[in-house]
Design a protein around this motif. Structure first.
Motif, PDB file in Angstrom:
ATOM      1  N   GLU A  38       0.842  -1.220   0.082  1.00  0.00           N
ATOM      2  CA  GLU A  38       0.028   0.000   0.018  1.00  0.00           C
ATOM      3  C   GLU A  38       0.925   1.132   0.023  1.00  0.00           C
ATOM      4  O   GLU A  38       1.817   1.220   0.586  1.00  0.00           O
ATOM      5  CB  GLU A  38      -0.977   0.154   1.295  1.00  0.00           C
ATOM      6  CG  GLU A  38      -1.944  -1.238   1.342  1.00  0.00           C
ATOM      7  CD  GLU A  38      -2.684  -1.177   2.573  1.00  0.00           C
ATOM      8  OE1 GLU A  38      -2.215  -0.463   3.463  1.00  0.00           O
ATOM      9  OE2 GLU A  38      -3.828  -1.866   2.595  1.00  0.00           O
ATOM     10  N   LEU A  39       0.587   2.117  -0.767  1.00  0.00           N
ATOM     11  CA  LEU A  39       1.116   3.730  -0.722  1.00  0.00           C
ATOM     12  C   LEU A  39       0.299   4.311   0.396  1.00  0.00           C
ATOM     13  O   LEU A  39      -1.032   4.625  -0.153  1.00  0.00           O
ATOM     14  CB  LEU A  39       1.303   3.981  -2.131  1.00  0.00           C
ATOM     15  CG  LEU A  39       1.968   5.336  -2.410  1.00  0.00           C
ATOM     16  CD1 LEU A  39       3.616   5.199  -1.930  1.00  0.00           C
ATOM     17  CD2 LEU A  39       1.869   5.763  -3.967  1.00  0.00           C
ATOM     18  N   VAL A  40       0.820   4.709   1.512  1.00  0.00           N
ATOM     19  CA  VAL A  40      -0.055   5.457   2.317  1.00  0.00           C
ATOM     20  C   VAL A  40       0.368   6.857   2.605  1.00  0.00           C
ATOM     21  O   VAL A  40       1.686   7.318   2.276  1.00  0.00           O
ATOM     22  CB  VAL A  40      -0.081   4.786   3.535  1.00  0.00           C
ATOM     23  CG1 VAL A  40      -0.844   3.301   3.398  1.00  0.00           C
ATOM     24  CG2 VAL A  40       1.254   4.671   4.168  1.00  0.00           C
ATOM     25  N   SER A  41      -0.502   7.773   2.762  1.00  0.00           N
ATOM     26  CA  SER A  41      -0.228   9.291   3.126  1.00  0.00           C
ATOM     27  C   SER A  41       0.168   9.349   4.429  1.00  0.00           C
ATOM     28  O   SER A  41      -0.735   8.875   5.569  1.00  0.00           O
ATOM     29  CB  SER A  41      -1.282  10.026   2.669  1.00  0.00           C
ATOM     30  OG  SER A  41      -1.090  11.366   3.110  1.00  0.00           O
ATOM     31  N   VAL A  42       1.339  10.003   4.846  1.00  0.00           N
ATOM     32  CA  VAL A  42       1.833  10.362   6.158  1.00  0.00           C
ATOM     33  C   VAL A  42       2.045  12.080   6.029  1.00  0.00           C
ATOM     34  O   VAL A  42       2.035  12.685   5.034  1.00  0.00           O
ATOM     35  CB  VAL A  42       3.186   9.529   6.364  1.00  0.00           C
ATOM     36  CG1 VAL A  42       2.921   8.048   6.520  1.00  0.00           C
ATOM     37  CG2 VAL A  42       4.381  10.004   5.217  1.00  0.00           C
ATOM     38  N   ASP A  43       2.429  12.348   7.262  1.00  0.00           N
ATOM     39  CA  ASP A  43       2.352  13.590   7.527  1.00  0.00           C
ATOM     40  C   ASP A  43       3.318  14.616   6.398  1.00  0.00           C
ATOM     41  O   ASP A  43       3.328  15.492   5.980  1.00  0.00           O
ATOM     42  CB  ASP A  43       2.994  13.998   8.912  1.00  0.00           C
ATOM     43  CG  ASP A  43       1.755  13.823  10.024  1.00  0.00           C
ATOM     44  OD1 ASP A  43       0.577  13.809   9.488  1.00  0.00           O
ATOM     45  OD2 ASP A  43       2.183  13.510  10.995  1.00  0.00           O
ATOM     46  N   ASP A  44       4.500  13.780   6.186  1.00  0.00           N
ATOM     47  CA  ASP A  44       5.625  14.364   5.396  1.00  0.00           C
ATOM     48  C   ASP A  44       5.719  13.920   3.888  1.00  0.00           C
ATOM     49  O   ASP A  44       6.676  13.679   3.306  1.00  0.00           O
ATOM     50  CB  ASP A  44       7.018  14.375   6.119  1.00  0.00           C
ATOM     51  CG  ASP A  44       7.462  13.019   6.409  1.00  0.00           C
ATOM     52  OD1 ASP A  44       6.575  12.188   6.351  1.00  0.00           O
ATOM     53  OD2 ASP A  44       8.671  12.917   6.825  1.00  0.00           O
ATOM     54  N   GLY A  45       4.618  13.051   3.455  1.00  0.00           N
ATOM     55  CA  GLY A  45       4.718  12.588   2.197  1.00  0.00           C
ATOM     56  C   GLY A  45       4.075  11.326   1.985  1.00  0.00           C
ATOM     57  O   GLY A  45       2.933  11.076   2.570  1.00  0.00           O
ATOM     58  N   LEU A  46       4.544  10.534   1.383  1.00  0.00           N
ATOM     59  CA  LEU A  46       3.968   9.037   1.122  1.00  0.00           C
ATOM     60  C   LEU A  46       4.932   7.812   1.628  1.00  0.00           C
ATOM     61  O   LEU A  46       6.135   8.025   1.838  1.00  0.00           O
ATOM     62  CB  LEU A  46       3.980   8.704  -0.394  1.00  0.00           C
ATOM     63  CG  LEU A  46       2.889   9.733  -1.144  1.00  0.00           C
ATOM     64  CD1 LEU A  46       3.027   9.488  -2.426  1.00  0.00           C
ATOM     65  CD2 LEU A  46       1.517   9.727  -0.623  1.00  0.00           C
TER      66      LEU A  46
END
Length: 139
Positions: free
Chosen positions: A83-91
């Motif tokens: 999975e490619l997940v969104s995090v605070d500073d990007g992916l």
């Protein structure tokens, strides 16, 4: 550490919308961003290749552990969902592995999967860097 195997890959074009080849010529692929990222989805993407590589590598580690314990694995499978997940500073990537060993009791299958996770080069490379979950199922 002595190198056991090495391979070079080259990306040309625009990364996710480009082309990748390996120095041995075995990989020669058009890359396209998936539709979920605004691409055409009409080619391969890095997450697909990572999922395929992780599944195969973990399956090899599982077989190696089983051989060491003199356990015959038949019909065992390893599935990998990347999975490619969104995090605070990007992916960031997250990986879910599903291990199925229908010929072994669940507790033995879990032990084999846990040992394989310690042996697998992909697991060692990702440990502490991304979330990897392993689920052992009976079928």
């Amino acid at each position: 550490m002595p190198t056991i195997y090495s391979i070079d890959a080259l990306s040309t074009g625009a990364g996710r919308d480009g082309h990748v080849t390996t120095s041995d010529g075995m990989v020669d692929l058009e890359m396209r961003a998936p539709k979920e990222l605004g691409g055409s989805g009409e080619g391969f993407n890095p997450e697909q290749l990572f999922a395929a590589g992780y599944a195969a590598c973990f399956h090899s580690a599982l077989n190696s552990v089983a051989r060491q314990r003199k356990i015959q694995l038949t019909d065992a499978t390893v599935g990998a969902r990347v999975e490619l997940v969104s995090v605070d500073d990007g992916l960031q990537l997250a990986v879910h592995l599903e291990v199925v060993i229908p010929t072994q009791p669940h507790d033995v299958a879990q032990e084999l999967a846990d040992e394989a996770h310690q042996l697998c080069p992909y697991s060692n490379a990702t440990r502490g860097n991304i979330q990897v979950t392993i689920t052992v199922t009976d079928d």
